[in-house]
Design an enzyme around this catalytic site. Structure first.
Site, short mmCIF file in Angstrom:
data_model
loop_
_atom_site.label_atom_id
_atom_site.label_comp_id
_atom_site.label_asym_id
_atom_site.label_seq_id
_atom_site.Cartn_x
_atom_site.Cartn_y
_atom_site.Cartn_z
N HIS A 1 9.88 -0.33 8.24
CA HIS A 1 9.03 -1.51 8.43
C HIS A 1 9.05 -2.42 7.19
O HIS A 1 9.42 -3.59 7.25
CB HIS A 1 7.58 -1.09 8.65
CG HIS A 1 7.36 -0.08 9.73
ND1 HIS A 1 7.52 -0.38 11.07
CD2 HIS A 1 6.93 1.22 9.69
CE1 HIS A 1 7.21 0.70 11.79
NE2 HIS A 1 6.86 1.67 10.98
N ASP A 2 8.57 -1.86 6.08
CA ASP A 2 8.36 -2.69 4.89
C ASP A 2 9.68 -3.08 4.20
O ASP A 2 9.79 -4.21 3.72
CB ASP A 2 7.43 -1.96 3.90
CG ASP A 2 6.07 -1.69 4.54
OD1 ASP A 2 5.78 -2.29 5.60
OD2 ASP A 2 5.30 -0.88 4.01
N PHE B 1 -0.60 -0.86 12.75
CA PHE B 1 -1.49 -0.30 11.73
C PHE B 1 -2.06 -1.35 10.77
O PHE B 1 -3.27 -1.40 10.53
CB PHE B 1 -0.73 0.78 10.94
CG PHE B 1 -1.54 1.41 9.84
CD1 PHE B 1 -2.54 2.33 10.13
CD2 PHE B 1 -1.31 1.08 8.51
CE1 PHE B 1 -3.30 2.90 9.12
CE2 PHE B 1 -2.07 1.65 7.49
CZ PHE B 1 -3.07 2.56 7.80
N ASN B 2 -1.21 -2.19 10.17
CA ASN B 2 -1.71 -3.14 9.17
C ASN B 2 -2.69 -4.14 9.79
O ASN B 2 -3.66 -4.55 9.14
CB ASN B 2 -0.55 -3.89 8.50
CG ASN B 2 0.28 -2.98 7.62
OD1 ASN B 2 -0.21 -1.97 7.12
ND2 ASN B 2 1.55 -3.32 7.43
N ASN C 1 -2.27 2.94 3.61
CA ASN C 1 -1.64 4.25 3.77
C ASN C 1 -2.41 5.34 3.03
O ASN C 1 -2.29 6.52 3.36
CB ASN C 1 -0.19 4.21 3.29
CG ASN C 1 0.72 3.45 4.26
OD1 ASN C 1 0.54 3.56 5.48
ND2 ASN C 1 1.66 2.69 3.74
N ASP D 1 0.85 -1.21 0.00
CA ASP D 1 0.00 0.00 0.00
C ASP D 1 0.88 1.26 0.00
O ASP D 1 0.87 2.02 0.95
CB ASP D 1 -0.95 -0.01 1.22
CG ASP D 1 -0.21 0.01 2.55
OD1 ASP D 1 0.96 -0.46 2.61
OD2 ASP D 1 -0.79 0.48 3.55
N ASP E 1 6.74 1.28 1.90
CA ASP E 1 6.45 0.30 0.85
C ASP E 1 7.22 0.67 -0.42
O ASP E 1 7.71 -0.21 -1.14
CB ASP E 1 4.96 0.33 0.48
CG ASP E 1 4.03 0.07 1.64
OD1 ASP E 1 3.49 -1.02 1.77
OD2 ASP E 1 3.86 1.01 2.46
N THR F 1 2.96 -6.06 2.74
CA THR F 1 3.37 -4.97 3.62
C THR F 1 2.24 -3.95 3.84
O THR F 1 2.50 -2.79 4.15
CB THR F 1 4.62 -4.25 3.03
OG1 THR F 1 4.26 -3.71 1.75
CG2 THR F 1 5.79 -5.18 2.89
C1 BDR Z 1 3.03 -0.36 8.61
O1 BDR Z 1 1.97 0.58 8.47
C2 BDR Z 1 2.20 1.44 7.38
O2 BDR Z 1 2.05 2.76 7.75
C3 BDR Z 1 3.59 1.16 6.88
O3 BDR Z 1 3.63 1.23 5.46
C4 BDR Z 1 3.88 -0.23 7.38
O4 BDR Z 1 3.47 -1.21 6.43
C5 BDR Z 1 3.74 -0.13 9.92
O5 BDR Z 1 2.89 -0.28 11.02
CA CA Z 2 2.83 -0.61 4.18
#
Ligand code: BDR
Ligand code: CA
Length: 310
Positions: free
Chosen positions: A241-242, A168-169, A41, A12, A17, A126
């Site tokens: 993260h990604d 978040f994801n 996102n 996303d 990403d 991701t």
């Molecule tokens: C995840 O949430 C999104 O904001 C980032 O792209 C990442 O995949 C981190 O919590």
């Molecule tokens: Ca992401």
């Protein structure tokens, strides 16, 4: 000669990403079979446009992109704020793409690619898991073709960027996450416990400054925007993260993992979307994931900067 690992990449974009996409295309260890997009996102139209913009810009316009779910499977749409309204603020000079997504929904695209492959394939996800969850429901026959799902999401020990202890994801589409966790697909969970250990701080900005190319400048501009929320809310630089999840498709030894059964809280008053791990089979459930819990940050950054450099 490196034998490239084929991967399917569900994302996303989103700044982090976006960096992962660049790494996937540039790594000789990876053959990027296709990119699928989801909401998260930003709205899915925007994340799709961003994926296309990035791929075209880096010379990967031949990689097929399939647009996916425009909302979570069972909840209302939740959108992130870290990446700004377009999902990729900070780079207004990055042109809109001339290439288009394929004329197929991400869920069917993923299933076709898996079905067509003689060997099981790595899937890297991701974003929120709406596409993967829906594919599992619609195309059950392809599940044995998923070698492993490397999923960026969830959190156990660390402070989270949403509501402790949710990530978040996971928070965006916890029903999809539950479908995935219960599916029997092998999962490598790359949660905030490790991704919050790979932060872009002064030494990383200095390293990036040595990449004197348009791509180096673009990534730098993305990161300057991306870090604002992290810096303001948690006092740290932007977390990769990604890119870390993607890096594990290249070098799985960057992290140490522990097997466990992971569940997700769908009902909690306070812990909605929280991932809960049972390391000792106390609930009597079979392990459904390997959880990354330690990362070699120096080696990760070396890999990332080598791929972003010339
Ligand atoms: C995840 O949430 C999104 O904001 C980032 O792209 C990442 O995949 C981190 O919590
Ligand atoms: Ca992401």
């Amino acid at each position: 000669m490196t034998i490239a690992t084929p991967i399917l990449f569900d994302c996303d974009p989103g700044h982090d990403d976006a960096i992962a996409l660049v790494m996937a295309h540039r790594s000789p260890a990876i053959k990027l079979l296709g990119v699928t997009t989801t909401c998260g996102n930003a709205e899915v139209k925007k994340t799709t446009a961003n994926a296309l913009r990035i791929l075209e810009y880096i010379g990967a316009g031949d990689v097929p992109v399939a647009q996916g779910c425009h909302r979570p499977l069972a909840r209302s749409l939740v959108l992130g704020t870290a990446d700004g309204p377009s999902g990729l603020e900070g780079s207004p000079y990055l042109p809109q793409a001339t290439i288009k997504p394929v004329d197929q929904h991400a869920v069917d695209f993923l299933a076709d690619k898996l079905r067509a492959s003689p060997e099981p394939i790595l899937v890297v996800a991701t974003g929120p898991l709406s596409n993967i969850g829906l594919m599992i429901l619609k195309h059950r026959d392809v599940l044995p073709k998923i070698k492993e799902l490397i999923w960026m999401g969830g959190v156990f020990y660390r402070k989270s960027e949403i509501i402790t202890p949710t990530e978040f994801n996971a928070f965006c589409d916890p029903e999809a996450l539950k479908i995935v966790l219960d599916s029997g697909v092998p999962i490598l969970m790359v949660g905030l416990d490790v991704t919050m250990q790979v932060l872009i701080e002064a030494p990383q900005y200095a390293e990036l400054a040595t990449i004197d190319t348009p791509l180096g400048k673009l990534v730098n501009d993305w990161l300057l925007f991306y870090e604002k929320l992290h810096r303001n809310s948690m006092g740290v630089g932007g977390a990769m993260h990604d890119p870390l999840a993607l890096a594990l498709a290249i070098d799985p030894t960057l992290v140490r993992t522990r097997p466990a059964h992971i569940g997700v809280d769908l009902t909690g008053t306070y812990a909605f979307g929280a991932t809960v791990a049972d390391f000792w089979s106390e609930r009597g459930e079979k392990d459904n994931a390997r959880i990354a819990h330690e990362v070699d940050a120096d080696r990760f950054f070396k890999l990332m900067f080598d791929l972003l450099g010339d």
